[in-house]
Write an enzyme that holds these catalytic residues in place. Sequence first.
Site, short mmCIF file in Angstrom:
data_model
loop_
_atom_site.label_atom_id
_atom_site.label_comp_id
_atom_site.label_asym_id
_atom_site.label_seq_id
_atom_site.Cartn_x
_atom_site.Cartn_y
_atom_site.Cartn_z
N ARG A 29 0.88 -1.07 0.12
CA ARG A 29 -0.07 -0.17 -0.01
C ARG A 29 0.89 1.21 0.04
O ARG A 29 0.48 2.27 0.54
CB ARG A 29 -0.93 -0.06 1.25
CG ARG A 29 -1.96 -1.03 1.07
CD ARG A 29 -2.88 -1.10 2.30
NE ARG A 29 -3.97 -2.04 2.38
CZ ARG A 29 -4.45 -2.50 3.57
NH1 ARG A 29 -4.58 -1.80 4.47
NH2 ARG A 29 -5.50 -3.35 3.45
N ARG A 33 -3.50 6.11 0.18
CA ARG A 33 -4.01 7.44 0.79
C ARG A 33 -3.22 8.10 1.80
O ARG A 33 -3.38 9.29 2.34
CB ARG A 33 -5.20 6.91 1.55
CG ARG A 33 -6.51 6.40 0.89
CD ARG A 33 -7.41 5.89 1.68
NE ARG A 33 -6.94 4.45 2.28
CZ ARG A 33 -7.58 3.86 3.26
NH1 ARG A 33 -8.92 4.17 3.66
NH2 ARG A 33 -6.99 2.61 3.53
N ARG A 42 -6.64 11.31 -7.11
CA ARG A 42 -8.16 10.31 -7.08
C ARG A 42 -9.18 11.24 -6.76
O ARG A 42 -10.37 10.73 -6.81
CB ARG A 42 -7.98 9.53 -6.19
CG ARG A 42 -7.32 8.02 -6.28
CD ARG A 42 -8.18 7.33 -7.15
NE ARG A 42 -9.55 7.11 -6.39
CZ ARG A 42 -9.77 6.44 -5.27
NH1 ARG A 42 -8.71 5.49 -4.77
NH2 ARG A 42 -11.01 6.44 -4.68
N ASP A 78 -6.60 -3.37 -7.71
CA ASP A 78 -7.28 -3.88 -6.61
C ASP A 78 -7.69 -5.44 -6.89
O ASP A 78 -7.86 -5.97 -7.99
CB ASP A 78 -8.99 -3.24 -6.37
CG ASP A 78 -9.33 -3.54 -4.99
OD1 ASP A 78 -9.08 -3.01 -4.07
OD2 ASP A 78 -10.16 -4.40 -5.17
N TYR A 153 -15.03 -12.75 0.23
CA TYR A 153 -15.60 -11.41 -0.03
C TYR A 153 -17.08 -11.95 -0.61
O TYR A 153 -18.15 -11.52 -0.46
CB TYR A 153 -14.98 -10.41 -1.04
CG TYR A 153 -13.86 -9.58 0.17
CD1 TYR A 153 -14.24 -8.70 1.08
CD2 TYR A 153 -12.46 -9.62 -0.51
CE1 TYR A 153 -13.37 -7.97 1.77
CE2 TYR A 153 -11.52 -9.01 0.42
CZ TYR A 153 -11.84 -8.04 1.28
OH TYR A 153 -10.75 -7.52 2.09
#
Length: 350
Positions: A29, A33, A42, A78, A153
Amino acid sequence: MTPPSADRSPFLLAARGVPGPHTPVWFMRQAGRSLPEYRAIRAGTTMLESCMRPDLVVEITLQPVRRYGVDAAIFYSDIVLPLKATGFDIEIKPGVGPVVAVPVRDAAGLDAVRPVTPADVPYTSDSVKQLVSELDGTPLIGFAGAPFTVASYLVEGGPSKDHAKTKALMHGNPKLWHALADRLADVAIAYLSVQIEAGASAIQLFDSWAGGLSARDYAQFVQPHSAKVFDALASYGVPRLHFGVNTGELLGLMSEAGADVVGVDWRVPLDEAVRRIAAAGSGPKPVQGNLDPALLFAGWDALEPEIDRILAEGKAAPGHIFNLGHGVPPDTDPEVLHRIVRHVQTTSAS
């Protein structure tokens, strides 16, 4: 200074168990962010939309390489993107994660999970080719979600703390479970093959939530499907990395699934991880990890000795790639990561 060629880069040397000029470092990562430039680019674009635009994928992947000087780039994507690309109804909700409109819990749900072809993800191939050109010798790591983590998921309908519905399906309807996991293995194989054929120098298979399983359940319900992915990619000759969270009891099994490099979270010291991997029968392997991300907020006086400890423990392996024991938290100060990179590279320099 001209970057080393990809084949002789510190990252690929360590991944192959070959001594290099220093211990390579990158962060899971690292593109995301925690970077203000990421948040700016973004703005107004959803996660999955940004993964389908080569201009954004290339820029976001390059941002941490420019800022930190890491030894490898991780492809910005992703784990659910390949499913989305085939028309599967899945979205990423901000602050939540992947959310499925209709969970997969029967044969009809399985039918909605179809194979992925290169034609489904042309933007992935385009992005990788452009990145390889612009990275100028810095290796690009491709990645995909492992069958279990992606399946969790789909079965749960979204993120889960206990994966109760997933485990219930495994034991209650093993035929359906194995059919789903097998299909998701094919999805991972296809998506990773696209990245490798476009120029990715290595791949990482993320089984983020496998640590929620017992070793027995992992061996029976998960390992064969991860092994299928690794086996299918073996002929490419690129290093294959494998990582999961809270997988200390599974490290040997994850290694046996076919990983060339085993990622280790912060719960197990690297030298102990090397022992567990070797004890599984496949011998010692390169490892990746494993600084606790929480320590990024502890201050340099606390952080520096932990980095040095991990570098020392990593010497027990044929190769060591320095990383966090999970991903970069979104509120991390980028300067801390930059300082870690400088310290790892200079301290470990031969």
